[in-house]
Enzyme design. Structure first.
Site, PDB file in Angstrom:
ATOM      1  CB  THR A 193      -0.826  -0.019   1.294  1.00 42.76           C
ATOM      2  OG1 THR A 193      -1.630  -1.171   1.310  1.00 42.76           O
ATOM      3  CG2 THR A 193      -1.689   1.214   1.443  1.00 42.76           C
ATOM      4  CB  VAL A 225     -13.440  -3.396   1.331  1.00 48.65           C
ATOM      5  CG1 VAL A 225     -12.956  -1.999   1.718  1.00 48.65           C
ATOM      6  CG2 VAL A 225     -14.413  -3.318   0.156  1.00 48.65           C
ATOM      7  CG  ASP A 227      -5.741  -1.336   5.999  1.00 45.34           C
ATOM      8  OD1 ASP A 227      -5.602  -1.939   4.904  1.00 45.34           O
ATOM      9  OD2 ASP A 227      -4.809  -0.747   6.565  1.00 45.34           O
ATOM     10  CB  THR A 247       1.457   0.079   4.751  1.00 41.43           C
ATOM     11  OG1 THR A 247       1.680  -0.937   3.771  1.00 41.43           O
ATOM     12  CG2 THR A 247       2.748   0.300   5.535  1.00 41.43           C
ATOM     13  N   GLY A 248       0.072  -2.730   5.588  1.00 37.12           N
ATOM     14  CA  GLY A 248       0.275  -4.079   6.114  1.00 37.12           C
ATOM     15  C   GLY A 248      -0.961  -4.921   5.849  1.00 37.12           C
ATOM     16  N   GLY A 250      -4.319  -5.812   5.872  1.00 44.32           N
ATOM     17  CA  GLY A 250      -5.431  -4.916   6.135  1.00 44.32           C
ATOM     18  C   GLY A 250      -6.428  -5.423   7.148  1.00 44.32           C
TER      19      GLY A 250
HETATM   20  N1  GLY Z   1      -3.263  -2.728   3.660  1.00 44.52           N
HETATM   21  C1  GLY Z   1      -3.777  -2.952   2.380  1.00 44.52           C
HETATM   22  C2  GLY Z   1      -4.750  -4.028   2.327  1.00 44.52           C
HETATM   23  O1  GLY Z   1      -4.706  -4.949   3.125  1.00 44.52           O
HETATM   24  O2  GLY Z   1      -5.584  -3.981   1.461  1.00 44.52           O
END
Ligand code: GLY
Length: 323
Positions: A193, A225, A227, A247-248, A250
């Site tokens: 991300t 969907v 985070d 980021t990571g 989600g």
């Molecule tokens: N952090 C991005 C996702 O998991 O979509």
């Protein structure tokens, strides 16, 4: 961690932090990641120095990374279980808690701009799928061939994911305690991300801005969907707390309401560095999830940390947390 930018705008009129994903970035991809986040940082700085409003500077930074196939956002995104691109993005302003987001859009190069349009031109916060695309078309955004958003490398990655038996995204986005070979995790967890946070001096404090964009996770279920477009999970901005971008994996950040948690800690007096570290430690303790968080506090102080081997980062300072 790399691409540590020690300079700032001198009089601290602005504070900028940018990330391009937290994961085990292979040696061969470290330089492109470092260059990508530096260019994004510079785009934000140039916009601010040219008098553009800080939200436009956030968008400028995000667009650089959405257009760079090195990153999992816009062009270069992961494919979902059906081999389709589904993009999520969001923006937020801390003064009035205004936010805009889109989820599961597949035909637009820069979903961050559509998220901004949702914030500025609708009464809503989040539009998804076909409705979001219809809104984008009505607002004059030009659709692209979804194939143009897919880097050839991703077709290979997707094929490998199919051949590997379509492993669960939790395996390759860092939830520990799950089965899966190190090889499959390394192969499938490539790219991250992208996000940006900006603080712009306003009187005694700072106006805060946050933006995020992602292609999500490879092989994610159609309609999943993450985070990123969920206010309070992947991003938050509150002039009484902090501008935050995560980021990571989600799902973990959603379950922890991670971005709002950071902002609330800062609002209660924590230094942003203490806040991002606390939330990352709690995220790992409670969900086994890993990732990175950047934040700018209401007084312009910054926090940035990650619990993965690397995070592509540009800004004043960033710490790796060993859990
Ligand atoms: N952090 C991005 C996702 O998991 O979509």
């Amino acid at each position: 961690m790399f691409s540590h930018i020690l300079t700032d705008t001198g009089d601290q009129r602005f504070v900028i932090q940018v990330h391009g994903g937290a994961w085990a970035i292979p040696e061969t991809l470290k330089l492109p990641h470092a260059e990508g986040v530096r260019r994004a940082y510079q785009a934000a700085l140039d916009n601010l120095n040219n008098g553009k409003d800080p939200m436009r500077a956030v968008i400028a930074a995000l667009k650089v990374m959405e257009d760079d196939p090195v990153f999992d956002a816009g062009t270069g995104s992961f494919l979902n279980e059906d081999g389709q691109v589904e993009l999520d993005a969001a923006v937020m302003e801390g003064k009035d808690l205004k936010a805009g987001a889109v989820a599961s859009v597949g035909r637009f190069k820069n979903p961050c701009e559509i998220a901004l349009a949702v914030m500025e031109r609708t009464d809503h916060v989040l539009l998804i799928g076909a409705g979001a695309e219809r809104f984008a078309l009505a607002e004059g955004f030009k659709p692209v061939d979804p194939k143009s958003l897919v880097h050839p490398r991703e077709y290979e990655g997707y094929e490998a994911w199919v051949k590997a038996g379509r492993p669960d995204s939790r395996i390759f986005f860092g939830e520990e305690g799950k089965t899966g070979t190190a090889g499959s995790r390394a192969e499938h967890s490539k790219r991250g991300t992208v996000g940006a946070v900006i603080g712009a001096r306003s009187g005694a404090g700072f106006d805060l801005y946050s933006g995020i964009s992602t292609g999500g996770t490879r092989g994610k279920k159609a309609g999943r969907v993450g985070d990123a477009p969920l206010v309070g999970c992947g991003l938050y901005a509150d002039n009484e707390g902090a501008a935050v971008c995560c980021t990571g994996w989600g799902e973990a950040f959603i379950r922890m309401a991670a971005a709002k948690s950071v902002s609330d800690l800062v609002g209660r007096g924590a230094h942003p560095q203490e806040a991002v570290e606390t939330v990352l430690r709690n995220l790992h303790r409670r969900t086994k999830g890993r990732g990175g968080i950047i934040a700018v506090g209401r007084d312009g102080r910054t926090g940035a940390a990650f619990t993965t081997p690397d995070m592509a980062y540009a800004g004043p300072s960033c710490e790796q947390l060993i859990l």
